[in-house]
Write a protein that holds these residues in place. Structure first.
Motif, PDB file in Angstrom:
ATOM      1  N   ARG A 163      10.864  -4.749  -0.166  1.00 22.96           N
ATOM      2  CA  ARG A 163      12.215  -4.189  -0.522  1.00 22.96           C
ATOM      3  C   ARG A 163      12.799  -3.022  -1.639  1.00 22.96           C
ATOM      4  NH1 ARG A 163      14.454  -8.587   3.695  1.00 22.96           N
ATOM      5  NH2 ARG A 163      14.117  -7.347   6.251  1.00 22.96           N
ATOM      6  N   ARG A 164      12.012  -3.750  -2.604  1.00 22.43           N
ATOM      7  CA  ARG A 164      12.652  -3.976  -3.565  1.00 22.43           C
ATOM      8  C   ARG A 164      11.827  -2.218  -4.353  1.00 22.43           C
ATOM      9  NH1 ARG A 164      13.570  -9.232  -6.690  1.00 22.43           N
ATOM     10  NH2 ARG A 164      13.459  -8.339  -8.486  1.00 22.43           N
ATOM     11  N   PHE A 165      10.227  -2.027  -3.607  1.00 19.73           N
ATOM     12  CA  PHE A 165       9.245  -1.871  -4.163  1.00 19.73           C
ATOM     13  C   PHE A 165      10.276   0.048  -4.549  1.00 19.73           C
ATOM     14  CE2 PHE A 165       5.854   1.177  -4.223  1.00 19.73           C
ATOM     15  CZ  PHE A 165       4.755   0.459  -4.748  1.00 19.73           C
ATOM     16  N   PRO A 166       9.957   0.726  -5.716  1.00 23.67           N
ATOM     17  CA  PRO A 166      10.775   1.796  -6.340  1.00 23.67           C
ATOM     18  C   PRO A 166      10.063   2.872  -4.609  1.00 23.67           C
ATOM     19  CG  PRO A 166      10.117   0.706  -7.854  1.00 23.67           C
ATOM     20  CD  PRO A 166       9.463   0.003  -7.145  1.00 23.67           C
ATOM     21  N   ILE A 217       1.222  -0.949  -0.043  1.00 28.42           N
ATOM     22  CA  ILE A 217      -0.284   0.343  -0.159  1.00 28.42           C
ATOM     23  C   ILE A 217       0.912   1.542  -0.409  1.00 28.42           C
ATOM     24  CG2 ILE A 217      -1.794   1.009   1.365  1.00 28.42           C
ATOM     25  CD1 ILE A 217      -2.074  -1.787   2.445  1.00 28.42           C
ATOM     26  N   VAL A 218       0.223   2.408  -0.730  1.00 24.07           N
ATOM     27  CA  VAL A 218       1.525   3.572  -1.211  1.00 24.07           C
ATOM     28  C   VAL A 218       0.491   4.773  -0.458  1.00 24.07           C
ATOM     29  CG1 VAL A 218       1.906   5.322  -3.012  1.00 24.07           C
ATOM     30  CG2 VAL A 218       1.978   2.287  -2.953  1.00 24.07           C
ATOM     31  N   PRO A 262       3.360  11.390 -11.135  1.00 22.56           N
ATOM     32  CA  PRO A 262       4.586  11.678 -10.666  1.00 22.56           C
ATOM     33  C   PRO A 262       5.485  11.660 -11.840  1.00 22.56           C
ATOM     34  CG  PRO A 262       3.808   8.962 -10.526  1.00 22.56           C
ATOM     35  CD  PRO A 262       2.378  10.260 -10.974  1.00 22.56           C
ATOM     36  N   GLY A 263       6.574  12.159 -12.045  1.00 21.88           N
ATOM     37  CA  GLY A 263       7.188  12.033 -13.735  1.00 21.88           C
ATOM     38  C   GLY A 263       8.373  10.995 -13.828  1.00 21.88           C
ATOM     39  N   GLU A 264       8.252  11.345 -14.565  1.00 17.32           N
ATOM     40  CA  GLU A 264       9.129  10.217 -15.941  1.00 17.32           C
ATOM     41  C   GLU A 264       9.733   9.131 -15.141  1.00 17.32           C
ATOM     42  OE1 GLU A 264       8.585   7.310 -18.583  1.00 17.32           O
ATOM     43  OE2 GLU A 264       7.229   9.202 -18.806  1.00 17.32           O
ATOM     44  N   PRO A 265      10.651   9.696 -14.431  1.00 19.25           N
ATOM     45  CA  PRO A 265      11.986   7.969 -13.884  1.00 19.25           C
ATOM     46  C   PRO A 265      11.161   7.810 -12.677  1.00 19.25           C
ATOM     47  CG  PRO A 265      12.426  10.546 -13.947  1.00 19.25           C
ATOM     48  CD  PRO A 265      11.368  11.023 -14.098  1.00 19.25           C
ATOM     49  N   LEU A 266       9.894   8.498 -11.993  1.00 20.89           N
ATOM     50  CA  LEU A 266       9.375   7.526 -11.252  1.00 20.89           C
ATOM     51  C   LEU A 266       8.542   6.546 -11.918  1.00 20.89           C
ATOM     52  CD1 LEU A 266       8.587   6.176  -8.156  1.00 20.89           C
ATOM     53  CD2 LEU A 266       7.287   7.856  -8.111  1.00 20.89           C
ATOM     54  N   PHE A 267       7.428   7.028 -13.280  1.00 21.86           N
ATOM     55  CA  PHE A 267       6.758   5.997 -13.785  1.00 21.86           C
ATOM     56  C   PHE A 267       7.599   4.606 -14.597  1.00 21.86           C
ATOM     57  CE2 PHE A 267       2.891   8.939 -14.392  1.00 21.86           C
ATOM     58  CZ  PHE A 267       2.222   8.094 -14.431  1.00 21.86           C
ATOM     59  N   ALA A 268       8.893   5.151 -14.847  1.00 25.58           N
ATOM     60  CA  ALA A 268       9.623   3.822 -15.283  1.00 25.58           C
ATOM     61  C   ALA A 268       9.966   3.228 -14.855  1.00 25.58           C
ATOM     62  CB  ALA A 268      10.710   4.875 -15.814  1.00 25.58           C
ATOM     63  N   GLY A 278       9.516   9.594  -5.428  1.00 28.83           N
ATOM     64  CA  GLY A 278      10.864   9.782  -5.737  1.00 28.83           C
ATOM     65  C   GLY A 278      11.570   9.485  -4.685  1.00 28.83           C
ATOM     66  N   GLU A 279      12.980   9.045  -5.346  1.00 33.17           N
ATOM     67  CA  GLU A 279      14.143   8.961  -4.278  1.00 33.17           C
ATOM     68  C   GLU A 279      14.121   9.478  -3.222  1.00 33.17           C
ATOM     69  OE1 GLU A 279      15.479   6.416  -3.662  1.00 33.17           O
ATOM     70  OE2 GLU A 279      14.508   5.266  -5.274  1.00 33.17           O
TER      71      GLU A 279
END
Length: 121
Positions: free
Chosen positions: A95-98, A6-7, A19-25, A102-103
């Motif tokens: 644990r691998r969930f982006p 759950i986000v 979200p921006g393109e980097p997060l979508f990717a 954003g970072e």
């Protein structure tokens, strides 16, 4: 065993900011990896609570309350539903969930196991 990742919502997700393109990717790559592993059941983002409503139950009556809802920290912005063999495998995937916003943004995901038919009376 099924688990829901759950986000949690933010003021941006509640404002409908995508979200921006980097997060979508990053999310697309993660979900493709889940699909290739055969564990992905479903994944989606949710529209802001202003597009939703709640049904309240009190003393045998129902009431409808239209969104938006004030407590952003209690809202969900999206989810990923997986089916795995163990809690440990679910934790490994989680644990691998982006980073969901954003970072560099503070964020939190929650992972909950779903009840299975054999868990219920």
């Amino acid at each position: 065993m099924r688990f829901m990742i759950i986000v949690k919502a933010t003021t941006d997700t509640e404002a409908g900011v995508l979200p921006g393109e980097p997060l979508f990717a990053a999310m697309a790559a993660y979900h493709q990896e889940l699909a290739r592993a055969g564990v992905l059941l479903d994944a989606n983002g949710l529209r802001p609570s202003s597009d939703g409503w709640r049904i309240g139950y009190r003393e045998g009556r129902r009431s409808v309350v239209d969104g938006p809802f004030a407590e952003t920290k209690e809202l969900i912005a999206g989810y990923t539903l997986i089916q795995v063999r163990s809690r440990e495998e679910a934790m490994e995937w989680a644990r691998r969930f982006p980073a969901p916003h954003g970072e560099m943004a503070d964020a939190e995901i929650e992972v909950r196991q779903l009840y299975e038919p054999h868990d219920l009376p």
